[in-house]
Design an enzyme around this catalytic site. Structure first.
Site, short mmCIF file in Angstrom:
data_model
loop_
_atom_site.label_atom_id
_atom_site.label_comp_id
_atom_site.label_asym_id
_atom_site.label_seq_id
_atom_site.Cartn_x
_atom_site.Cartn_y
_atom_site.Cartn_z
N PHE A 25 -9.94 6.19 -3.69
CA PHE A 25 -9.31 5.52 -2.55
C PHE A 25 -10.04 4.21 -2.25
O PHE A 25 -11.10 4.21 -1.64
CB PHE A 25 -9.35 6.45 -1.33
CG PHE A 25 -8.54 5.97 -0.16
CD1 PHE A 25 -7.19 6.22 -0.11
CD2 PHE A 25 -9.13 5.29 0.88
CE1 PHE A 25 -6.42 5.80 0.97
CE2 PHE A 25 -8.39 4.87 1.98
CZ PHE A 25 -7.03 5.11 2.02
N ALA A 33 0.82 -1.21 0.00
CA ALA A 33 0.00 0.00 0.00
C ALA A 33 0.85 1.27 0.00
O ALA A 33 0.48 2.26 -0.62
CB ALA A 33 -0.94 0.00 1.21
N PHE A 34 2.00 1.23 0.66
CA PHE A 34 2.85 2.41 0.75
C PHE A 34 3.29 2.90 -0.63
O PHE A 34 3.49 4.09 -0.85
CB PHE A 34 4.08 2.11 1.62
CG PHE A 34 4.90 3.32 1.94
CD1 PHE A 34 4.49 4.22 2.91
CD2 PHE A 34 6.09 3.56 1.27
CE1 PHE A 34 5.25 5.36 3.20
CE2 PHE A 34 6.86 4.68 1.57
CZ PHE A 34 6.43 5.57 2.53
N GLU A 35 3.42 1.98 -1.58
CA GLU A 35 3.88 2.32 -2.93
C GLU A 35 2.77 2.81 -3.85
O GLU A 35 3.03 3.30 -4.95
CB GLU A 35 4.57 1.10 -3.56
CG GLU A 35 5.89 0.73 -2.92
CD GLU A 35 5.79 -0.01 -1.59
OE1 GLU A 35 6.74 0.06 -0.80
OE2 GLU A 35 4.75 -0.66 -1.33
N HIS A 79 2.48 0.78 13.14
CA HIS A 79 2.84 0.75 11.72
C HIS A 79 1.62 0.98 10.83
O HIS A 79 1.67 1.74 9.86
CB HIS A 79 3.48 -0.60 11.40
CG HIS A 79 3.95 -0.74 9.99
ND1 HIS A 79 3.28 -1.49 9.06
CD2 HIS A 79 5.04 -0.23 9.36
CE1 HIS A 79 3.93 -1.43 7.91
NE2 HIS A 79 4.99 -0.69 8.06
N ALA A 102 -0.33 -5.20 16.02
CA ALA A 102 -0.07 -4.81 17.40
C ALA A 102 0.78 -3.54 17.51
O ALA A 102 0.95 -3.01 18.61
CB ALA A 102 0.64 -5.95 18.13
N THR A 103 1.32 -3.05 16.40
CA THR A 103 2.18 -1.87 16.44
C THR A 103 1.52 -0.71 15.71
O THR A 103 0.57 -0.90 14.96
CB THR A 103 3.55 -2.17 15.78
OG1 THR A 103 3.34 -2.35 14.37
CG2 THR A 103 4.19 -3.41 16.37
#
Length: 149
Positions: free
Chosen positions: A102, A45-47, A77, A74-75
């Protein structure tokens, strides 16, 4: 002729492949020929914003459908990636003038993601493609900006 790009994350492909199928079904049901749709795969997804902006800059597409899946862990991120993707797409659409729908799921579990990637018009890929169709039509209706006249 209206051309569309689908930017599809390969991460969580058990969900994103279904989103892609939903988007393609929506475009087809609206009369868009399969030859007028280009599917571009990205690692995650970041790309998506980078690929969407590059696709828009080619001038070949009237709208771009962005599809991905983020599942909360759990983080923190998840929060960073979701925010970066949303802001990145907003910035890319504003900079290029090409609408970007989106269709990136942000869910708490794989089960929630799969619920949103089922068959038919409740598929979030379908919904994103419909939004892209509407925005491409609106953009065409509004025409060139004052700097292009």
């Amino acid at each position: 002729m209206t051309r569309y790009a689908l930017i599809v994350s390969q991460y969580h492909d058990f969900v994103t492949e279904r989103l892609e199928q939903g988007a393609l079904a929506a475009l087809t049901s609206a009369g868009v020929k399969r030859d007028d749709v280009t599917v571009l795969k990205v690692p995650g997804a970041f790309e998506i914003p980078f690929a969407a902006r590059k696709a828009a800059e080619t001038g070949r597409f009237q709208a771009i459908v962005c599809l991905g899946c983020l599942i909360k862990g759990a983080t923190p991120h998840f929060d960073f990636i979701a925010s970066a993707v949303a802001h990145g797409l907003t910035d890319a659409a504003g900079a290029t003038g090409v609408p970007m729908a989106f269709g990136v799921l942000t869910t708490n579990s794989a089960e929630e993601a799969l619920e949103r990637a089922g068959e038919g018009s409740s598929n979030k890929g379908w919904e994103a493609a419909k939004a892209a169709i509407e925005m491409a039509a609106l953009t065409a209706k509004l025409g060139a900006g004052p700097h292009e006249n």
